[in-house]
Design an enzyme around this catalytic site. Structure first.
Site, PDB file in Angstrom:
ATOM      1  CG  HIS A   5      -6.180  -1.634  -1.027  1.00 19.39           C
ATOM      2  ND1 HIS A   5      -5.126  -1.194  -1.780  1.00 19.39           N
ATOM      3  CD2 HIS A   5      -5.967  -1.162   0.226  1.00 19.39           C
ATOM      4  CE1 HIS A   5      -4.303  -0.475  -1.031  1.00 19.39           C
ATOM      5  NE2 HIS A   5      -4.794  -0.443   0.197  1.00 19.39           N
ATOM      6  CB  CYS A  28      -0.956  -0.067   1.190  1.00  8.45           C
ATOM      7  SG  CYS A  28      -2.218   1.214   1.235  1.00  8.45           S
ATOM      8  CG  ASP A  56      -6.445  -1.578  -4.740  1.00  6.65           C
ATOM      9  OD1 ASP A  56      -7.210  -0.719  -4.249  1.00  6.65           O
ATOM     10  OD2 ASP A  56      -5.228  -1.634  -4.480  1.00  6.65           O
TER      11      ASP A  56
END
Length: 246
Positions: A215, A126, A184
């Site tokens: 995600h 991330c 995502d």
């Protein structure tokens, strides 16, 4: 390999000491170094378990607290809306220069360790995926694994929400591994294509995988976790590190 997971160091950076947790095999010896960059929540349980997987495969793993300027040492943000709000606020309050200073300081820490072979890789998830991408701009880094790296396509990391990561992509000489979840929403198809096209333009050495995952599919907590997919992706990371760092 069994591991040590209780090593704490405070690395001096241009913006103050940065608490860093170090994971390494119990067996004495010299091992390649890996920087593991966390999500916006800092060094959570899932991040520690990822570090343990890497260390157990023969690496000295340094996991820095990316928000050391804003939070006390040891702070872990909760996986809830409040934690996300705080983490995102910090993400945009910290300067790009501070992120880059942290990277160089962590690299130098690993290079200076007696148990490190001086071969350095990075992995990030991330926010950490973006930080791994930027860390790979340092010549000391030989390999970088970036999981669903946020803000690269939009150039919105850091203070002022304006970064130059894509502009500087040509500086990356390390081999890159990019892994993206097709479901995502943080990095849509248009954004992924923009990053890939830029890497092609600069002649980067990279592998690119788009998988059917949301995600945070790597995080082993919560409804988005996909254990089978995570296991396959860890294999890709370890293949990269074994080839480039050993």
């Amino acid at each position: 390999m069994t591991i040590k997971d209780d090593i704490i160091v405070d690395i001096e950076t241009p913006t103050g000491p940065m608490r860093t947790q170090v994971f390494r095999p119990v067996a004495e010896g010299h091992y390649p170094g890996v920087i593991l960059y966390s999500e916006i929540f800092q060094v959570t349980g899932p991040i520690r378990r990822t570090a343990a997987i890497l260390a157990g495969n023969g690496y000295v793993v340094a996991v820095p607290e990316v928000y050391h300027e804003f939070e006390p040492a040891g702070c872990v943000l909760a996986y809830d809306q409040s934690g996300a709000d705080i983490g995102n606020a910090h993400k945009y309050a910290k300067s790009i220069a501070a992120y880059d200073g942290d990277a160089q300081a962590t690299i130098q820490h690993l290079l200076g360790r007696e148990d490190c072979t001086k071969k350095i890789g990075v992995m990030g998830i991330c926010l950490g995926g973006h930080l791994a991408f930027r860390a790979a701009m340092n010549f000391e880094v030989s390999a970088a694994a970036c999981f669903y790296a946020t803000d690269i396509h939009s150039a919105t990391l850091g203070q002022g929400r304006h970064d130059n990561s894509l502009e500087r992509a040509g500086e990356i000489k390390a081999e890159l591994l990019h892994i993206w979840g097709r479901q995502d929403p943080h990095v849509p198809l248009e954004g992924r294509n923009k990053i890939k096209a830029r890497l092609e333009d600069v002649g980067a050495n990279f592998q690119w995988f788009e998988v059917n995952g949301a995600h945070a599919f790597l995080r082993d907590e919560g409804y988005r976790y996909d254990p089978e997919l995570a296991l396959r992706c860890y294999g890709l990371v370890l293949d990269l590190f074994h080839r480039k760092l050993r």
